[in-house]
Design a protein around this motif. Structure first.
Motif: not given
Length: 111
Positions: A38-63
């Motif tokens: 779980t990370l704190m961040g900003f959504a595409a609309d600019g609102n501050e959010i708490e996001a929980t990401l599920v990770l496994d061997s098939g997870t695709l993330i771009i930074s």
């Protein structure tokens, strides 16, 4: 700051949070396990959010880097936790056999 894309959602987090997230996601994939973060961040609309990401061997993330004048959300505790989790996966403590004869402990191969 970094723009993280996960599935069809995205969020903006600080550089350290993005780096720790990607390092942990890679460790989870290497060890063929799964977890959630779980990370704190900003959504595409600019609102501050708490996001929980599920990770496994098939997870695709771009930074991707992003320029913004907004102060990054505080993820210092999450970053420390992610770094610790990554370290535990990549460098697990040696297991010992407490039933060794003569009080000596022998290492047990976890694999």
């Amino acid at each position: 700051m970094k723009h993280i894309t996960y599935g069809q959602k995205s969020l903006i987090v600080g550089d350290d949070a993005a780096s720790a997230l990607l390092a942990y996601a890679a460790a989870v994939a290497r060890h063929r396990t799964g977890d959630h973060v779980t990370l704190m961040g900003f959504a595409a609309d600019g609102n501050e959010i708490e996001a929980t990401l599920v990770l496994d061997s098939g997870t695709l993330i771009i930074s991707e880097s992003v320029r913004t004048s907004v102060s990054e959300p505080d993820n210092s505790a999450a970053v420390a936790d992610l770094r610790e989790r990554t370290s535990r996966l990549d460098n697990p403590p040696a297991a010992t056999d407490g039933d060794a004869v003569g009080g000596e402990q022998t290492l047990v191969d976890p694999y």
